[in-house]
Design an enzyme around this catalytic site. Sequence first.
Site, PDB file in Angstrom:
ATOM      1  N   GLU A 197       0.826  -1.223   0.000  1.00 53.14           N
ATOM      2  CA  GLU A 197       0.000   0.000   0.000  1.00 53.14           C
ATOM      3  C   GLU A 197       0.855   1.267   0.000  1.00 53.14           C
ATOM      4  O   GLU A 197       0.637   2.175   0.815  1.00 53.14           O
ATOM      5  CB  GLU A 197      -0.957  -0.011   1.202  1.00 53.14           C
ATOM      6  CG  GLU A 197      -1.986  -1.112   1.111  1.00 53.14           C
ATOM      7  CD  GLU A 197      -3.118  -1.007   2.123  1.00 53.14           C
ATOM      8  OE1 GLU A 197      -3.037  -0.201   3.068  1.00 53.14           O
ATOM      9  OE2 GLU A 197      -4.121  -1.740   1.946  1.00 53.14           O
ATOM     10  N   GLU A 319      -5.283  -8.316  -0.752  1.00 51.50           N
ATOM     11  CA  GLU A 319      -5.982  -8.231   0.546  1.00 51.50           C
ATOM     12  C   GLU A 319      -7.447  -7.994   0.202  1.00 51.50           C
ATOM     13  O   GLU A 319      -7.762  -7.073  -0.556  1.00 51.50           O
ATOM     14  CB  GLU A 319      -5.503  -7.043   1.390  1.00 51.50           C
ATOM     15  CG  GLU A 319      -4.146  -7.210   2.008  1.00 51.50           C
ATOM     16  CD  GLU A 319      -3.746  -6.023   2.889  1.00 51.50           C
ATOM     17  OE1 GLU A 319      -4.631  -5.354   3.463  1.00 51.50           O
ATOM     18  OE2 GLU A 319      -2.538  -5.766   2.984  1.00 51.50           O
TER      19      GLU A 319
HETATM   20  O1  AHR Z   1      -5.114  -6.094   6.810  1.00 46.21           O
HETATM   21  C1  AHR Z   1      -5.059  -4.972   7.633  1.00 46.21           C
HETATM   22  C2  AHR Z   1      -4.345  -3.804   6.973  1.00 46.21           C
HETATM   23  O2  AHR Z   1      -5.136  -3.326   5.925  1.00 46.21           O
HETATM   24  C3  AHR Z   1      -3.022  -4.089   6.325  1.00 46.21           C
HETATM   25  O3  AHR Z   1      -1.961  -4.030   7.223  1.00 46.21           O
HETATM   26  C4  AHR Z   1      -2.898  -2.997   5.310  1.00 46.21           C
HETATM   27  O4  AHR Z   1      -2.147  -3.389   4.194  1.00 46.21           O
HETATM   28  C5  AHR Z   1      -4.341  -2.672   4.964  1.00 46.21           C
HETATM   29  O5  AHR Z   1      -4.589  -1.322   5.005  1.00 46.21           O
END
Ligand code: AHR
Length: 530
Positions: A197, A319
């Site tokens: 990110e 994610e």
């Molecule tokens: O999964 C939780 C968080 O969400 C992670 O650390 C980050 O990459 C995202 O913003």
Amino acid sequence: MKKRVINYFGFIVLFCLYGSSMVSGQNARIKFDTDRIVGEVDKNIYGNFVEHLGRCVYGGIYEPGSKLSGPDGFRKDVLEAVKGLNVSLIRYPGGNFVSNYHWLDGVGPKNERVPRMELAWARLETNEFGTDEFIRYCRAAGSEPYLSVNMGTGTIEEAQRWVEYCNVKEGPYYAELRKKHGFSEPFNVKYWSLGNEMDGEWQMGHLNAEDYTKKALEAAKLMRLTSPDVKLVAAGSSNYRPAADPDLWNRTTINNLKNVIDYIALHMYVGNPDNNYYNFLSTPLVMEQRTRIVKGMIDEAMQKADRGTRPPLYIAWDEYNVWYRARTTETMKGTRALEERYDLEDALVIGGFLNVFIRNADIIKMANMAQLVNVIAPIFAEEKGMFRQTIYFPLELFAKYMHGKSLDLFVDSPAYNTDEFYLGLGEAKTKQSNVPYLDVSATYSNGEVVLCVVNRHKDNPVRTDIICQSGEFSDVLKVFEINASDIKATNDFGVENVRTVSKPDLKPGGNMVTYSFPAHSLTMIRGKVK
Ligand code: AHR
């Protein structure tokens, strides 16, 4: 007269049995043809994620001293549940955590490892669990390791040395260091991501798109010189936040890294903060729209790319999950951070995401649920034991049965429109038209077709004709269902209100079978065709 009364009564009964769904127009058709193929389903869409966050590692997968743990400190009950998910690969060690993580802190004798302030999630990081333990965990779980390098406060040299530690057999310093730590054979870590990110201003060492891609390009060069076969994942836009200009970020990343990376990573979290079931259930369609947008960017860039024999660039939904309850200042910090409890409607949304991965199998070649245990997770553990959250069950079903070729379906379903709503906390606004009540995907492998159908209708079943256009069903069909009487039903220790249940076999007639998908359910139907 008596006969007429009976006929009239019979009509009323029939109307009650079948009429309600027909009158409200809840009939649908699904047609499939085993020659009409989208692409090969990559097993890496059933990946997961372990971050040093809250109780994901410590008190989650790893709890030395617990009577529920083995000699290596791994929680045995949790590991069994992890195995049940057939997790293809595990992303580690973050997440936001990785942007200030220095891997050397977490290898070698445990008594020599130094504790550090953990700034992303406000914890003390003891470094008791690091690369060596993670590789052991992956082996125990039958999963492939996937490491993320620090592109925030880390250097490209540090990234190169980590690859050397993991993948070089012998000779240079870091390969020998691994051997000294008791691992004579290299770990052979194939998947590596170039930061996390990096478009987010919350990210430690956040960069703009040009600066990120310059650094990532040089890191990729050093990592490939060290281990030529590594697969590299670049950080795409996180949650498509309008403030971060996601299209610009993704286009720059794809264009500047098009010759070297293998995947672009996208992240997506959705929620239901307004308690609007129909809006919430439509959120997987937004993921599908974003997939198409990024696919277009990739197609365009591939025209000008010089990739040698390397396949084209793919999308990794690196994610994804439902996350909105444990997202306040208090619930996002410390040892109990991000402990979301899931209900049935969350499980249906996860089913929708998994359907998106299958329907777009030609371009989505990796996906990682965030995260594996305790932290926005399908598995919840305490000292006394563990339980499987509602979202465990769709993931388990898909990872077990949805493999092979993804089929390009014809689906004719009644639909609804949403109003304008926020996808979740910190997310963009959207409005969805023509959201089909039936959300469907299908795979075909070894003569077997597997259909997964989420019925988004909150109150009505949807009676559906399922038609094979390339042959006939050759046997009975197996049916599994995830459902509960209450869409807010949750699970707990010793209580599984939401889980997978086997339903009676279906007997098809030739090339067709009719099934009524119950309200707010996920149904999987499996059967042979000839
Ligand atoms: O999964 C939780 C968080 O969400 C992670 O650390 C980050 O990459 C995202 O913003």
